[in-house]
Write a protein that holds these residues in place. Sequence first.
Motif, mmCIF file in Angstrom:
data_model
loop_
_atom_site.group_PDB
_atom_site.id
_atom_site.type_symbol
_atom_site.label_atom_id
_atom_site.label_comp_id
_atom_site.label_asym_id
_atom_site.label_seq_id
_atom_site.Cartn_x
_atom_site.Cartn_y
_atom_site.Cartn_z
ATOM 1 N N GLU A 94 -15.805 52.361 58.815
ATOM 2 C CA GLU A 94 -15.262 52.324 60.173
ATOM 3 C C GLU A 94 -15.876 51.143 60.924
ATOM 4 O OE1 GLU A 94 -15.959 55.935 62.314
ATOM 5 O OE2 GLU A 94 -14.291 55.580 63.690
ATOM 6 N N GLY A 95 -15.076 50.384 61.659
ATOM 7 C CA GLY A 95 -15.615 49.258 62.410
ATOM 8 C C GLY A 95 -14.639 48.094 62.525
ATOM 9 N N LYS A 96 -13.504 48.213 61.813
ATOM 10 C CA LYS A 96 -12.489 47.140 61.904
ATOM 11 C C LYS A 96 -11.773 47.222 63.242
ATOM 12 C CE LYS A 96 -9.261 46.437 58.705
ATOM 13 N NZ LYS A 96 -9.258 45.160 57.997
ATOM 14 N N MET A 97 -11.553 46.087 63.883
ATOM 15 C CA MET A 97 -10.822 46.126 65.152
ATOM 16 C C MET A 97 -9.398 46.641 64.913
ATOM 17 S SD MET A 97 -10.292 43.214 68.066
ATOM 18 C CE MET A 97 -8.725 42.458 67.676
ATOM 19 N N SER A 98 -8.892 47.450 65.835
ATOM 20 C CA SER A 98 -7.514 47.951 65.717
ATOM 21 C C SER A 98 -6.549 46.767 65.646
ATOM 22 C CB SER A 98 -7.149 48.791 66.932
ATOM 23 O OG SER A 98 -7.944 49.937 66.952
ATOM 24 N N GLU A 99 -5.397 47.002 65.054
ATOM 25 C CA GLU A 99 -4.408 45.936 64.917
ATOM 26 C C GLU A 99 -3.877 45.529 66.304
ATOM 27 O OE1 GLU A 99 -3.703 44.108 62.334
ATOM 28 O OE2 GLU A 99 -5.251 45.303 61.361
ATOM 29 N N PRO A 100 -3.610 44.243 66.519
ATOM 30 C CA PRO A 100 -3.139 43.764 67.824
ATOM 31 C C PRO A 100 -1.980 44.584 68.391
ATOM 32 C CG PRO A 100 -3.614 41.917 66.425
ATOM 33 C CD PRO A 100 -3.836 43.140 65.578
ATOM 34 N N ASN A 101 -1.023 44.933 67.528
ATOM 35 C CA ASN A 101 0.128 45.676 68.023
ATOM 36 C C ASN A 101 -0.282 47.034 68.582
ATOM 37 O OD1 ASN A 101 2.826 45.186 68.376
ATOM 38 N ND2 ASN A 101 3.392 46.590 66.705
#
Length: 399
Positions: free
Chosen positions: A164-171
Motif C-alpha cells: 500500500e502506498g501507490k498514489m491513486s490514479e489521476p482519474n
Amino acid sequence: MKNLNQKKILLIICGGIAAYKSLDVIRILKKNGSKVKTILTKNAKNFVTPLSIASLSQEKVYTDLFNSENEAEMDHISLSRWADLILIAPATANTISKISFGLTDDLASTVVLASNKKIFIAPAMNVRMWEHQSNKENLKKIKEYGYEIIGPETGEMACGEYGEGKMSEPNSIVKHINNYFKKLDNNQKLRALVTAGPTQEYIDPVRFISNKSSGKQGYEIANSLNENGFETTLISGPTNLNPASGINFIKVKSADEMLEEILNNLPSDVAIFSAAVADFKVKSVESQKIKKNKIFELSLEKNIDILRHISNHNSLRPKLVIGFAAETSSLKKNAKKKLSEKNCDWIIANDISKKGIGFESDFNEVSIFYKNNSEEKFKKMRKSNLAEEIVNRIISQLN
Ligand code: CTP
C-alpha cells in the motif's frame, strides 16, 4: 464530470516519483473546465519541470515562499483564498508530517496552514513509510483537522516493492473532487438552521440562570453544514466561540429571544436544536439590581419547549427536525421518550455524566435515535468529526 466547470483548484505537487501522474491530474481537470494553479515543492522540481506544468495548466507555477516577484503578484494568503479547493498530489510522508505539526518552511506548507478551504491529500510513498507508526499518527491527526485523504492504492511501487502506498490514479482523484463539488452544488439549494449554546434567563439586570453548555457541538455542526454548501443560520446563546465566515450568525440571550429568532429565520430544510435551553425562566424580572438585604424568593415558570413547538408547527416545520438529549441516566429510555414526545425525526443523545465528553469538552460520544426505532452508536470522537458524521447523514436523508 460536470461539477468541475469553472472551479479553481490549487494543486500542490511534492517530491515523489508519482509527481509525473500529477500532469495527468492537471490535464483531466483542465479538460473538465477547471482553472488550475500549481505549487511545486523544492523536491518536486526534481521530478517534474515548472515549464511542463505551466504549459499544461496555462497558468504561472509557484515555487518559492520568498520571491519578490511572486509575493507582489499573489502571496501565500491570496493563493489559498483564490482556490475553491486545495489538492496535494502526490503528498509525501514529509509533507504530511509538516502539516500534522503545523510547520511552514516553504510555500506549500504555508499555503496549507493559511488556508480556510477544503484540502484533499493523495499520499504516495514506499509501503514501509506508509505503514510506519509516525506516519499513521500524522494521518490520524490531519484527518481530525478535517483534511480528506484519497487513497493510496496497493500495488507494485517504483522502488520495486509491493504494498500500500501507490498514489491513486489521476482519474479516480479527479472523480473524488468532482463528487465533492457535486455534493456542494446540490446542497447549495438547501437551508439549515442550528441552535447552540446555553440560554441566560435574567433575574435582575446583572444576574441570570444559565448552564454549562459551551456551544461547541452546535458550532461544529453549523461549520460543517456551511462547508458542505448549506445556507446556514446559527442562532446562539452566549458563548466564547466564533462561527466560520459565511454563516448567518444571530446572537440571543433568553429562550424567548431564541424562539423569536428561529421563527424569523424559518422556513428551513433542516433544523438542529443543539442549544441547552434553560427549562425555566424568572416570573418577573427585577428592573433594578436586587440588594442583598432584601429577602426574596425566586419564582420560576416554564420556558416554552422550542423543539416541541417547531416540531409540531403546521406551516413552519422543517422536513428534518433533530433534537439533542443530555442525560445523566437511562439514556436510551429518556432519548426515545424525547423523540416521541417532541415529535422530532432524530434525537442525538449523550450521557453527560461520563468524564471527558459532552459539556465543555472537545469530544463527544453519542447515539442517534431515529424515528423508525433504530439506534446508531458512535465511538468517542472530536466534536468536529462527529459534526461531519451528522452532516453526512443529514445530506443523505435530504437528498
Ligand atoms: N429544548 C428546547 N426548549 C426547551 C428545552 C429543551 O428546545 N425549553 C430542546 C433542546 O435544544 C434539545 C432537546 O430539547 O434539543 C432536549 O433538551 P434536554 O435539556 O435534554 O431535555 P429537556 O426537554 O429540557 O428535558 P429534561 O431537562 O427533563 O431532561
